[in-house]
Design a protein around this motif. Structure first.
Motif, short mmCIF file in Angstrom:
data_model
loop_
_atom_site.label_atom_id
_atom_site.label_comp_id
_atom_site.label_asym_id
_atom_site.label_seq_id
_atom_site.Cartn_x
_atom_site.Cartn_y
_atom_site.Cartn_z
N ASP A 49 0.83 -1.22 0.00
CA ASP A 49 0.00 0.00 0.00
C ASP A 49 0.86 1.26 0.00
O ASP A 49 0.54 2.25 -0.68
CB ASP A 49 -0.93 0.01 1.22
N ILE A 50 1.94 1.24 0.76
CA ILE A 50 2.83 2.40 0.84
C ILE A 50 3.45 2.68 -0.53
O ILE A 50 3.44 3.82 -1.01
CB ILE A 50 3.93 2.18 1.91
N THR A 51 3.98 1.63 -1.17
CA THR A 51 4.65 1.83 -2.46
C THR A 51 3.67 2.28 -3.54
O THR A 51 3.99 3.13 -4.36
CB THR A 51 5.39 0.55 -2.93
N LEU A 52 2.45 1.72 -3.52
CA LEU A 52 1.44 2.11 -4.50
C LEU A 52 1.03 3.56 -4.32
O LEU A 52 0.91 4.32 -5.30
CB LEU A 52 0.22 1.19 -4.41
N SER A 53 0.83 3.97 -3.08
CA SER A 53 0.44 5.35 -2.80
C SER A 53 1.50 6.34 -3.29
O SER A 53 1.19 7.37 -3.92
CB SER A 53 0.19 5.52 -1.30
N ILE A 54 2.77 6.03 -3.03
CA ILE A 54 3.86 6.92 -3.45
C ILE A 54 4.00 6.91 -4.97
O ILE A 54 4.20 7.96 -5.59
CB ILE A 54 5.17 6.54 -2.73
N ALA A 55 3.86 5.75 -5.60
CA ALA A 55 3.93 5.66 -7.07
C ALA A 55 2.86 6.53 -7.71
O ALA A 55 3.12 7.27 -8.66
CB ALA A 55 3.80 4.21 -7.52
N ARG A 56 1.62 6.46 -7.17
CA ARG A 56 0.52 7.29 -7.71
C ARG A 56 0.84 8.77 -7.54
O ARG A 56 0.53 9.58 -8.41
CB ARG A 56 -0.78 6.94 -7.00
N GLN A 57 1.43 9.13 -6.39
CA GLN A 57 1.79 10.53 -6.15
C GLN A 57 2.84 11.01 -7.15
O GLN A 57 2.77 12.14 -7.64
CB GLN A 57 2.34 10.70 -4.73
N ILE A 58 3.81 10.15 -7.45
CA ILE A 58 4.85 10.52 -8.43
C ILE A 58 4.19 10.81 -9.78
O ILE A 58 4.48 11.82 -10.43
CB ILE A 58 5.91 9.41 -8.57
N LYS A 131 21.89 10.49 -7.90
CA LYS A 131 20.90 11.57 -7.84
C LYS A 131 19.94 11.36 -6.67
O LYS A 131 19.56 12.31 -5.98
CB LYS A 131 20.12 11.65 -9.15
N ILE A 132 19.56 10.10 -6.44
CA ILE A 132 18.68 9.78 -5.32
C ILE A 132 19.41 10.04 -4.00
O ILE A 132 18.84 10.58 -3.06
CB ILE A 132 18.18 8.31 -5.41
N TYR A 133 20.69 9.69 -3.96
CA TYR A 133 21.52 9.89 -2.77
C TYR A 133 21.51 11.36 -2.33
O TYR A 133 21.50 11.66 -1.13
CB TYR A 133 22.95 9.44 -3.08
N LYS A 134 21.50 12.27 -3.30
CA LYS A 134 21.53 13.71 -2.97
C LYS A 134 20.22 14.19 -2.35
O LYS A 134 20.19 15.22 -1.68
CB LYS A 134 21.83 14.53 -4.23
N LYS A 135 19.12 13.45 -2.57
CA LYS A 135 17.80 13.90 -2.10
C LYS A 135 17.33 13.20 -0.83
O LYS A 135 16.49 13.72 -0.11
CB LYS A 135 16.74 13.63 -3.19
N PHE A 136 17.85 11.99 -0.58
CA PHE A 136 17.37 11.17 0.53
C PHE A 136 18.48 10.90 1.53
O PHE A 136 19.66 11.03 1.20
CB PHE A 136 16.85 9.82 0.01
N LYS A 137 18.09 10.51 2.75
CA LYS A 137 19.07 10.07 3.76
C LYS A 137 19.39 8.61 3.45
O LYS A 137 18.66 7.70 3.89
CB LYS A 137 18.50 10.23 5.16
N ALA A 184 7.52 11.57 -3.03
CA ALA A 184 7.14 11.61 -4.45
C ALA A 184 7.73 12.83 -5.14
O ALA A 184 8.25 12.73 -6.26
CB ALA A 184 5.61 11.60 -4.59
N GLN A 185 7.69 13.99 -4.47
CA GLN A 185 8.22 15.22 -5.07
C GLN A 185 9.73 15.10 -5.30
O GLN A 185 10.25 15.58 -6.31
CB GLN A 185 7.90 16.43 -4.20
N LYS A 186 10.43 14.45 -4.37
CA LYS A 186 11.87 14.26 -4.54
C LYS A 186 12.15 13.43 -5.80
O LYS A 186 13.06 13.73 -6.56
CB LYS A 186 12.47 13.56 -3.31
N PHE A 187 11.35 12.38 -6.02
CA PHE A 187 11.53 11.57 -7.22
C PHE A 187 11.19 12.35 -8.48
O PHE A 187 11.90 12.23 -9.49
CB PHE A 187 10.70 10.28 -7.15
N VAL A 188 10.16 13.18 -8.43
CA VAL A 188 9.81 14.02 -9.59
C VAL A 188 10.96 14.98 -9.88
O VAL A 188 11.33 15.20 -11.04
CB VAL A 188 8.48 14.77 -9.37
N ASP A 189 11.55 15.56 -8.83
CA ASP A 189 12.70 16.45 -9.02
C ASP A 189 13.86 15.71 -9.68
O ASP A 189 14.53 16.23 -10.56
CB ASP A 189 13.17 17.03 -7.67
N ILE A 190 14.10 14.47 -9.23
CA ILE A 190 15.17 13.65 -9.82
C ILE A 190 14.90 13.39 -11.29
O ILE A 190 15.78 13.53 -12.15
CB ILE A 190 15.31 12.32 -9.03
N ILE A 191 13.65 13.02 -11.61
CA ILE A 191 13.26 12.75 -13.01
C ILE A 191 13.45 14.01 -13.85
O ILE A 191 13.92 13.94 -14.99
CB ILE A 191 11.79 12.27 -13.07
#
Length: 194
Positions: A49-58, A131-137, A184-191
């Protein structure tokens, strides 16, 4: 009359082509698990459920633009098999693949926390991880050739464990509406290359 028809056709073609991007890229987001496969579970929270919710947000936050289209491997509570997922991905030939997961450990509650990224043995996969490393811990970035998603996907792919479901701080963040939007916004920024 022939000139007017050609002019009208030319205007129509130009207008049509301006709304149809010729080099639109696909970005694939794979929400891990699904259906009967819940993935990691803590109380009433499930990885699927967590992964699906975040995927939809992206997908929602990426909006309508001409550069790329975000494709979700699943956008409901279904379970495509690993081979179905990679077959679909390889047919699309996307610019990148991000497979979303949630971590757990053997303890009921753990002090381990943060994001883990697993990469293919390719420069593009490792660059995406950077790129993900720069946005996440990020706790660690590790090459994993034994994971089906990374081994069988021809496009640059990463598998991202977003946090530990059995760590109270990680769990609060990845299950909250604000946390999921922020992820989700961090992933959109990466994309978008930001």
């Amino acid at each position: 009359m022939k000139g007017i028809t050609l002019l009208a056709l030319s205007i129509f073609s130009t207008a049509f082509l301006s709304f149809t991007p010729l080099n639109k890229k696909y970005i694939v987001i794979d929400a891990g698990h699904g259906g009967n496969d819940c993935g990691s579970v803590y109380a009433h929270f499930t990885e699927k459920d967590i992964t699906l919710s975040i995927a939809r947000q992206i997908q929602k936050l990426s909006g309508m633009q001409n550069q790329y289209e975000v494709i979700l491997i699943r956008n409901e509570d279904t379970y495509p098999s690993l081979s179905e997922r990679t077959t679909q991905i390889n047919k699309l030939n996307p610019a990148m693949v991000i497979s979303l997961h949630v971590n757990t450990s053997l303890q009921k509650e753990t002090s381990m926390h943060g994001t883990e990224i697993y990469v293919q043995n390719s420069e593009d996969s490792k660059q995406l991880a950077g790129k993900i490393y720069k946005k996440f811990k990020v706790r660690k970035i590790e090459e994993r050739n034994n994971l089906h998603m990374l081994r069988e996907t021809k496009a640059p792919a990463v598998l991202v464990e977003l946090g530990f479901i059995n760590n109270s701080a990680d769990r609060a963040y990845i299950t909250s509406e604000n946390g999921q939007k922020e992820i989700a916004q961090k992933f959109v920024d990466i994309i978008n290359g930001n």
